[in-house]
Write an enzyme that holds these catalytic residues in place. Sequence first.
Site, PDB file in Angstrom:
ATOM      1  N   HIS A  77       5.118 -32.700 -30.566  1.00 17.08           N
ATOM      2  CA  HIS A  77       5.192 -31.526 -31.416  1.00 17.08           C
ATOM      3  C   HIS A  77       6.116 -30.344 -31.366  1.00 17.08           C
ATOM      4  CE1 HIS A  77       0.794 -32.716 -31.744  1.00 17.08           C
ATOM      5  NE2 HIS A  77       0.667 -32.635 -30.354  1.00 17.08           N
TER       6      HIS A  77
HETATM    7  O1  RIB Z   1      -1.493 -28.693 -30.808  1.00 17.25           O
HETATM    8  C1  RIB Z   1      -0.323 -29.113 -30.281  1.00 17.25           C
HETATM    9  C2  RIB Z   1       0.545 -27.923 -29.329  1.00 17.25           C
HETATM   10  O2  RIB Z   1      -0.477 -27.308 -28.306  1.00 17.25           O
HETATM   11  C3  RIB Z   1       1.664 -28.040 -28.742  1.00 17.25           C
HETATM   12  O3  RIB Z   1       2.530 -27.002 -28.767  1.00 17.25           O
HETATM   13  C4  RIB Z   1       1.161 -28.615 -27.214  1.00 17.25           C
HETATM   14  O4  RIB Z   1       2.247 -28.206 -26.489  1.00 17.25           O
HETATM   15  C5  RIB Z   1       0.100 -27.414 -26.944  1.00 17.25           C
HETATM   16  O5  RIB Z   1       0.517 -26.454 -26.784  1.00 17.25           O
END
Ligand code: RIB
Length: 322
Positions: A251
């Site tokens: 992500h």
């Molecule tokens: O949903 C994914 C996000 O939530 C990413 O930033 C992960 O590190 C968590 O913070």
Amino acid sequence: MSTSRVSPTSSNTLIKTPKPRIILDCDPGHDDAVAILFAAQHCEVLAITAVSGNVPLKLTQHNARLVTQLLELDLPVHAGASRPITAEALHAEFIHGESGLGGPVLPDLHYPLTSEDAVAHIIKTVREEEDVWLVPVGPLTNIALAFRTAPDIIQKIKGISLMGGGTFGNVTPMAEFNIYADPEAADIVFSSGANIIMCGLDLTHQYMVDTQTIAAIRDIGNIAATFTADLMQFFCDMYEEKFGIHAGPLHDPCAVMAITHPELFVLEPRHVTVELTGTHTRGMTVIDERRTIDAQPSNLTVAQSIDRDKAIDLLIETIKLY
Ligand code: RIB
Ligand code: CA
């Protein structure tokens, strides 16, 4: 660390493209750690700020310092908000482990914390520096508090490139973790009028790390590679166990790449708001996909797609730089 990239021009003369100047706001967290690794090579990182998110602030700031230390970076790390603006604190140990960086053997921490007031540092830096991008990859609490405390910085920043939201969720059917953990903060940021790039789950789930990628990373053979491979193996194992997905979505690096390598993305303007009160939809990013004349005017840019293979190659080449 050099603060510019060279890129060829049509006349074959090399022009120096200045690296984006960023404050990386994060909640390490496996993918946050990879975002730090990537940003340190492709951005001028003015500061790393930690926020309560994947694990409590005490651990996210510890982990931000640990990653900085392990990668032998020289970056100021500031601790920020220890809880959301109004929501109860929410964490994700079930994915990231109790430490927030499950998987690798972690060294003893000796890297200092620069301050415990990330919000004040964000405000000071934006007021004193030019062309600063805010890159939040955790809950938006620090950014929202900075905007509320110093609204003048909203127009001063170059923009925000954030990881969060999407047309589906990973905490509830409709809410993604970074938004759901502090919807009030997200609402402040999304409605601020700032220049925003949103990398939501629709995008980040295109950037999946699988066992083949982990093996390629591990084969690089340096400390950064072993650390990243161990993190990604843990992350992928947890995604398989908890979500039945046989790979891990990287992500947070997407939010950094969207400003360092925009050519890898398709970005489209959209109107996006944050739902605060819905029984089943609190924390949802409501993205107006209508193509009719009654569609709401766009207030930000949504990253719709990423060239996954080029972005994986870019990460591998980046890890080799350590
Ligand atoms: O949903 C994914 C996000 O939530 C990413 O930033 C992960 O590190 C968590 O913070
Ligand atoms: Ca994160």
